[in-house]
Design an enzyme around this catalytic site. Structure first.
Site, PDB file in Angstrom:
ATOM      1  N   ARG A  47     -18.932 -12.525  38.390  1.00  0.00           N
ATOM      2  CA  ARG A  47     -18.305 -11.191  38.409  1.00  0.00           C
ATOM      3  C   ARG A  47     -16.909 -11.288  39.041  1.00  0.00           C
ATOM      4  NH1 ARG A  47     -19.283  -7.851  42.500  1.00  0.00           N
ATOM      5  NH2 ARG A  47     -21.468  -8.461  42.694  1.00  0.00           N
ATOM      6  N   TYR A 101      -5.178   8.957  23.201  1.00  0.00           N
ATOM      7  CA  TYR A 101      -6.411   8.579  22.510  1.00  0.00           C
ATOM      8  C   TYR A 101      -7.574   9.482  22.965  1.00  0.00           C
ATOM      9  CZ  TYR A 101     -10.723   5.939  21.937  1.00  0.00           C
ATOM     10  OH  TYR A 101     -12.022   5.594  21.682  1.00  0.00           O
ATOM     11  N   ASP A 174      -0.506   2.429  26.621  1.00  0.00           N
ATOM     12  CA  ASP A 174      -1.589   1.896  25.802  1.00  0.00           C
ATOM     13  C   ASP A 174      -0.910   1.230  24.606  1.00  0.00           C
ATOM     14  OD1 ASP A 174      -3.675   1.449  24.016  1.00  0.00           O
ATOM     15  OD2 ASP A 174      -4.841   3.130  24.783  1.00  0.00           O
ATOM     16  N   LYS A 199      -9.793  -4.261  19.608  1.00  0.00           N
ATOM     17  CA  LYS A 199      -9.116  -3.952  18.347  1.00  0.00           C
ATOM     18  C   LYS A 199      -8.415  -5.212  17.793  1.00  0.00           C
ATOM     19  CE  LYS A 199     -10.604   0.272  18.753  1.00  0.00           C
ATOM     20  NZ  LYS A 199     -10.956   0.513  20.111  1.00  0.00           N
TER      21      LYS A 199
END
Ligand code: PLP
Length: 377
Positions: A47, A101, A174, A199
């Site tokens: 982690r 978004y 973004d 994406k």
């Protein structure tokens, strides 16, 4: 190294144990402590850090020419972390693009993040309105998205950076739709460039991952890194490995995405069943000149409005055969989606608008498919 070379080589090395050219996937969650209690290879618990995540973060840092990169389990986890990393000594006021978004609007509407910060929205393409908004109260962070999704608006990044600098505010963009290949916001002065790696960078619709690349070593970056570890919304080693595989072909894929999207935008613009096309590569786009200045090409995302309303738009989405009616963007397949019915009451998308993520299929097949679907309305 130039972009294409960095995309293939940055963050990777031949495996020193086996000589493997492809980075191995490290699934171990924990690492052996030396007798003196230290971790000689720098990894303790996955982690906190692990070899695949470190490679991906090094690669994305180089692709954006940044100082450092912090990755998360999804683009939304990255977005939430950036908002929460705003240092408490900064004004807790955030100015955001009004067509941000939909997932960000949902985050603000449905979680306490929206209540803990003073979040105001403005049309980022209207610089006077932005300046007035920023000057009307102390602002800690300005949030851009360019090109925006799904209205494909273009923000003048350098102009917004100037407004933010005058106010002493951090800036974040973004950069998902542009990708690090087409747009370098950190070179234009933006503090943080954020990606849904899910994406274009991943590129094949088979992983979920978010990344924030920082221009400088700041308190906010420190918070992002600490909270990645402490809150634990980290990407899996496998997803980091997939992203590192996908990013190698980013430049080759983007060239086809851009060429196909431009051809489809031009095709739709002259179609008699189409009312409007939103693509920054068309000279008719209101911010075409700004896009030309700050992007090296115009991307694979476009939207268009059919003649008629929701019924006609849905008919097109339902009758395409090669494009897939699906959410998301940036994959090799072309996707079409009626955003207003997906986003429901939070939508700002016109009811006759369809968003298309143009894939890398043969463009004539895509045009013929859209043509046969449009001919049925
Ligand atoms: N930013 C943009 C522009 C997006 O389109 C998306 C997802 O659609 C996100 C962020 C969120 O990313 P993720 O789905 O990886 O959480």
């Amino acid at each position: 190294m130039r972009f294409e070379t960095k995309a293939v080589h940055a963050g990777r090395q031949v495996d020193p144990v086996t000589g493997a050219v492809t980075t191995p996937i490290h699934l171990s969650t924990t690492y052996e402590r030396a007798e003196d209690g230290t971790y000689t290879d720098g990894f303790m618990y996955s982690r906190g850090d692990n070899p695949n995540r470190r490679s991906l973060e090094a690669c994305l840092t180089e692709l954006e020419d940044g100082h450092d990169c912090v990755t998360y389990a999804s683009g939304m986890a990255a977005i939430a972390s950036v908002i929460e990393a705003l240092p408490p000594e900064k004004p807790q006021r955030i100015v955001m693009a009004d067509d941000m978004y939909f997932g960000v609007r949902t985050l603000l509407a449905e979680t306490d993040i929206g209540r803990r910060y003073d979040i105001v929205t403005v049309d980022m393409t209207d610089l006077e309105a932005l300046r007035e908004m920023v000057e009307s109260a102390d602002t800690g962070l300005i949030w851009m998205e360019s090109p925006s999704n799904p209205q494909i608006k273009i923000t003048d990044i350098e102009a917004v950076v100037d407004i933010a600098a005058a106010a002493g505010a951090y800036t974040v963009i973004d950069n998902t739709a542009a990708t690090p290949m087409l747009q370098s916001p950190l070179a234009l002065g933006v503090d943080f460039s954020l990606h849904s790696v899910t994406k274009y960078i991943g590129g094949h619709s088979d992983l979920l991952l978010g990344a924030v690349v920082a221009k400088d070593d700041t308190q906010m970056l420190n918070n992002l890194r600490n909270w990645q570890h402490a809150k634990g919304a980290v990407p899996s080693s496998f997803d980091c490995w997939l992203a590192l595989r996908g990013v190698q072909s980013l430049s080759a894929r983007m060239r086809v995405h851009c060429a196909n999207a431009k051809a489809i935008a031009e095709f739709l613009a002259q179609h008699d069943r189409v009312e409007a096309v939103h693509y920054p590569g068309l000279p008719s786009h209101p911010s075409h000149d700004i896009a030309k200045r700050q992007m090296s090409d115009f991307g694979g995302l476009l939207s268009f409005q059919v003649k008629g309303g929701e019924k006609e738009a849905l008919k097109v989405a339902n009758t395409v055969e090669i494009l897939t009616q699906a959410t998301s963007l940036g994959g090799t397949h072309s996707y079409i989606e009626h955003r207003a019915s997906v986003e429901k009451e939070l939508t700002r998308a016109p009811e006759n608008l369809l968003r298309v993520s143009v894939g890398i299929e043969n463009v004539d097949d895509l045009k013929e498919d859209l043509d046969q679907a449009l001919s049925r309305i």
